[in-house]
Scaffold this active site. Structure first.
Site, PDB file in Angstrom:
ATOM      1  N   LEU A 120      85.617 -24.686  14.261  1.00  0.00           N
ATOM      2  CA  LEU A 120      86.483 -25.463  13.366  1.00  0.00           C
ATOM      3  C   LEU A 120      87.907 -24.926  13.304  1.00  0.00           C
ATOM      4  O   LEU A 120      88.788 -25.584  12.743  1.00  0.00           O
ATOM      5  CB  LEU A 120      85.881 -25.499  11.959  1.00  0.00           C
ATOM      6  CG  LEU A 120      84.493 -26.145  11.839  1.00  0.00           C
ATOM      7  CD1 LEU A 120      84.008 -26.085  10.388  1.00  0.00           C
ATOM      8  CD2 LEU A 120      84.500 -27.580  12.319  1.00  0.00           C
ATOM      9  N   ALA A 179      81.943 -23.899   7.090  1.00  0.00           N
ATOM     10  CA  ALA A 179      83.221 -23.696   6.392  1.00  0.00           C
ATOM     11  C   ALA A 179      83.602 -22.230   6.481  1.00  0.00           C
ATOM     12  O   ALA A 179      82.760 -21.375   6.809  1.00  0.00           O
ATOM     13  CB  ALA A 179      83.096 -24.105   4.920  1.00  0.00           C
ATOM     14  N   ASP A 182      83.190 -25.589  -6.566  1.00  0.00           N
ATOM     15  CA  ASP A 182      83.701 -25.491  -7.943  1.00  0.00           C
ATOM     16  C   ASP A 182      84.973 -24.643  -8.002  1.00  0.00           C
ATOM     17  O   ASP A 182      85.685 -24.659  -9.009  1.00  0.00           O
ATOM     18  CB  ASP A 182      82.626 -24.880  -8.872  1.00  0.00           C
ATOM     19  CG  ASP A 182      82.147 -23.513  -8.421  1.00  0.00           C
ATOM     20  OD1 ASP A 182      82.139 -23.248  -7.198  1.00  0.00           O
ATOM     21  OD2 ASP A 182      81.772 -22.691  -9.279  1.00  0.00           O
ATOM     22  N   TYR A 229      90.860 -19.622  -0.830  1.00  0.00           N
ATOM     23  CA  TYR A 229      89.636 -20.372  -0.472  1.00  0.00           C
ATOM     24  C   TYR A 229      89.583 -21.687  -1.258  1.00  0.00           C
ATOM     25  O   TYR A 229      89.371 -22.755  -0.684  1.00  0.00           O
ATOM     26  CB  TYR A 229      88.404 -19.509  -0.774  1.00  0.00           C
ATOM     27  CG  TYR A 229      87.094 -20.266  -0.722  1.00  0.00           C
ATOM     28  CD1 TYR A 229      86.516 -20.639   0.503  1.00  0.00           C
ATOM     29  CD2 TYR A 229      86.409 -20.619  -1.894  1.00  0.00           C
ATOM     30  CE1 TYR A 229      85.313 -21.340   0.542  1.00  0.00           C
ATOM     31  CE2 TYR A 229      85.215 -21.322  -1.858  1.00  0.00           C
ATOM     32  CZ  TYR A 229      84.670 -21.678  -0.637  1.00  0.00           C
ATOM     33  OH  TYR A 229      83.483 -22.373  -0.599  1.00  0.00           O
TER      34      TYR A 229
HETATM   35  N1  LIG Z   1      77.978 -20.211  -0.710  1.00  0.00           N
HETATM   36  C1  LIG Z   1      78.390 -20.660  -1.896  1.00  0.00           C
HETATM   37  O1  LIG Z   1      78.153 -20.044  -2.942  1.00  0.00           O
HETATM   38  C2  LIG Z   1      79.158 -21.958  -1.984  1.00  0.00           C
HETATM   39  C3  LIG Z   1      79.616 -22.380  -3.237  1.00  0.00           C
HETATM   40  C4  LIG Z   1      80.298 -23.596  -3.324  1.00  0.00           C
HETATM   41  C5  LIG Z   1      80.506 -24.349  -2.186  1.00  0.00           C
HETATM   42  N2  LIG Z   1      80.072 -23.905  -0.988  1.00  0.00           N
HETATM   43  C6  LIG Z   1      80.329 -24.730   0.198  1.00  0.00           C
HETATM   44  O2  LIG Z   1      79.065 -25.152   0.708  1.00  0.00           O
HETATM   45  C7  LIG Z   1      79.137 -25.293   2.125  1.00  0.00           C
HETATM   46  C8  LIG Z   1      77.983 -24.555   2.786  1.00  0.00           C
HETATM   47  O3  LIG Z   1      78.098 -23.178   2.417  1.00  0.00           O
HETATM   48  P1  LIG Z   1      77.032 -22.098   2.886  1.00  0.00           P
HETATM   49  O4  LIG Z   1      76.751 -21.210   1.714  1.00  0.00           O
HETATM   50  O5  LIG Z   1      75.923 -22.775   3.622  1.00  0.00           O
HETATM   51  O6  LIG Z   1      77.938 -21.289   3.908  1.00  0.00           O
HETATM   52  P2  LIG Z   1      77.595 -19.964   4.727  1.00  0.00           P
HETATM   53  O7  LIG Z   1      76.147 -19.618   4.582  1.00  0.00           O
HETATM   54  O8  LIG Z   1      78.626 -18.961   4.398  1.00  0.00           O
HETATM   55  O9  LIG Z   1      77.797 -20.475   6.208  1.00  0.00           O
HETATM   56  C9  LIG Z   1      79.033 -20.889   6.672  1.00  0.00           C
HETATM   57  C10 LIG Z   1      78.819 -21.444   8.045  1.00  0.00           C
HETATM   58  O10 LIG Z   1      80.077 -21.873   8.561  1.00  0.00           O
HETATM   59  C11 LIG Z   1      80.192 -21.393   9.871  1.00  0.00           C
HETATM   60  N3  LIG Z   1      81.571 -21.191  10.247  1.00  0.00           N
HETATM   61  C12 LIG Z   1      82.469 -20.319   9.733  1.00  0.00           C
HETATM   62  N4  LIG Z   1      83.626 -20.386  10.399  1.00  0.00           N
HETATM   63  C13 LIG Z   1      83.449 -21.330  11.361  1.00  0.00           C
HETATM   64  C14 LIG Z   1      84.263 -21.864  12.385  1.00  0.00           C
HETATM   65  N5  LIG Z   1      85.514 -21.411  12.600  1.00  0.00           N
HETATM   66  N6  LIG Z   1      83.762 -22.829  13.175  1.00  0.00           N
HETATM   67  C15 LIG Z   1      82.516 -23.275  13.023  1.00  0.00           C
HETATM   68  N7  LIG Z   1      81.667 -22.796  12.073  1.00  0.00           N
HETATM   69  C16 LIG Z   1      82.151 -21.842  11.268  1.00  0.00           C
HETATM   70  C17 LIG Z   1      79.447 -20.071   9.889  1.00  0.00           C
HETATM   71  O11 LIG Z   1      79.109 -19.776  11.205  1.00  0.00           O
HETATM   72  P3  LIG Z   1      78.720 -18.288  11.681  1.00  0.00           P
HETATM   73  O12 LIG Z   1      77.298 -18.122  11.223  1.00  0.00           O
HETATM   74  O13 LIG Z   1      78.893 -18.351  13.154  1.00  0.00           O
HETATM   75  O14 LIG Z   1      79.692 -17.357  10.992  1.00  0.00           O
HETATM   76  C18 LIG Z   1      78.259 -20.410   9.016  1.00  0.00           C
HETATM   77  O15 LIG Z   1      77.237 -21.021   9.780  1.00  0.00           O
HETATM   78  C19 LIG Z   1      80.540 -24.825   2.518  1.00  0.00           C
HETATM   79  O16 LIG Z   1      81.373 -25.938   2.658  1.00  0.00           O
HETATM   80  C20 LIG Z   1      81.002 -23.998   1.333  1.00  0.00           C
HETATM   81  O17 LIG Z   1      82.403 -24.014   1.213  1.00  0.00           O
HETATM   82  C21 LIG Z   1      79.386 -22.732  -0.856  1.00  0.00           C
END
Ligand SMILES: NC(=O)c1ccc[n+]([C@@H]2O[C@H](COP(=O)([O-])OP(=O)(O)OC[C@H]3O[C@@H](n4cnc5c(N)ncnc54)[C@H](OP(=O)(O)O)[C@@H]3O)[C@@H](O)[C@H]2O)c1
Length: 304
Positions: A39, A62, A104, A127
């Protein structure tokens, strides 16, 4: 005929739950890893939409390193802002609907009550600002976008708060957790279940359908990080849980500022989709059961 879904993200918490649950739905889901669609190159990443011609695109990847984003603002904006914009434009051109995930952290947490979708945003961190720009650009570029703001995502995979607390308790480390930040924990599994359940409707619906737009998704119940940590340990350790001591945010300085109370109001989503989020303790119990299960190797033997 099964629905064709193209998903960005393969290894993240939400991405893995979507991949795991997809076989239970009439969908054919292709998940792109970072190696397949980086991305940080938004135009190249968006080309996958043109090539695959999916019915629905799910943006489950993300830049999620909240503190690190403070020192990499350009990269965070590229991945969380420009990439959703390019992918959303490609969706609009290819006739695909889009599900995009936001946070959030677009709020400053000073409202004093749960946030509804129409509340003014004011991110405190790079972020949060990058995610806000992504949700706006996705909605502007693709009228058939469903943007889901969520919070405090947990699962049995990857790095997250539940696993960190269990590790610290196992290591016998003193547990001191902030008690002045409030929100709603969200199981990646419940978010994935919601998205997959809505996929047929989203793929069919036309622009202007109430299913598109901005919504809040979280499990039910507000808690603090300390209370959440204590619940994790009590549920996992049956009466032998160590005590989690409260500290203030100011006692643990971090590069990024976080909302003190980013609690999301999910009423709009509940009414529009007739969906009741489960209380967060229910999926938490399932995550803990999964984490307690021995990991099996490919030949079915427990991994030491
Ligand atoms: N985690 C939270 O508490 C939280 C809270 C609110 C909202 N969100 C949102 O919910 C969504 C899902 O979050 P999650 O917790 O599942 O995230 P996560 O477990 O941190 O995983 C993020 C994913 O994005 C991939 N990624 C990062 N940089 C990238 C790039 N340049 N190109 C392609 N892929 C990339 C990572 O790949 P790699 O494994 O290769 O690094 C990983 O698979 C996101 O949009 C996040 O902003 C998360």
């Amino acid at each position: 005929m099964s629905l064709k879904i193209l998903q960005y993200g393969a290894s993240g918490q939400l991405a893995r739950e979507l991949v795991r649950q997809a076989p239970g739905h009439a969908v054919e889901l292709t998940a792109l890893s970072r190696a397949e669609a980086d991305l940080s190159d938004p135009e190249a990443a968006a080309r996958h939409v043109r090539a695959a011609r999916p019915d629905l695109v799910i943006l489950a990847a993300a830049y999620t390193a909240v503190d690190q984003a403070e020192s990499e603002p350009g990269l965070a904006h590229e991945i969380n802002g420009e990439a959703p914009a390019a992918i959303a434009a490609a969706c609009a051109a290819a006739g695909a609907a889009l599900v995009h995930i936001s946070t959030d952290y677009v709020f400053d947490g000073r409202k004093g009550a749960p946030y509804v979708e129409a509340d003014p945003t004011n991110p405190l961190s790079v972020y949060g600002a990058s995610k806000l720009s992504g949700e706006r650009m996705a909605l502007a570029a693709c009228p058939r976008s469903l943007v889901l703001r969520t919070s405090w995502v947990v699962s049995a995979h990857g790095k997250n708060f539940v696993k960190t607390m269990l590790r610290l308790a196992r290591e016998g480390q003193p547990l001191r957790v902030v008690d002045d930040q409030f929100g709603r924990p969200t199981a990646a599994a419940d978010l994935a279940a919601f998205v997959l359940a809505q996929a047929p409707r989203l793929a069919r619906a036309e622009a202007g359908d109430p299913a598109f737009g901005l919504f809040h998704f979280a499990n039910a119940g507000e808690t603090s990080w300390r209370e959440f940590a204590q619940a994790v340990l009590e549920m996992a350790m049956n009466g032998e849980a160590p005590r989690v001591d409260p500290i203030a945010t100011a006692d643990r300085p971090a590069p990024a500022r976080r909302p003190a109370r980013g609690t999301l109001d999910t009423g709009k989503l509940e009414r529009t989709f007739d969906w009741r989020p489960r209380p967060w303790r229910e999926p938490l119990a399932e995550i803990l059961v999964e984490l307690a299960r021995p990991t099996l190797s490919s030949n079915g033997a427990p991994v030491a």
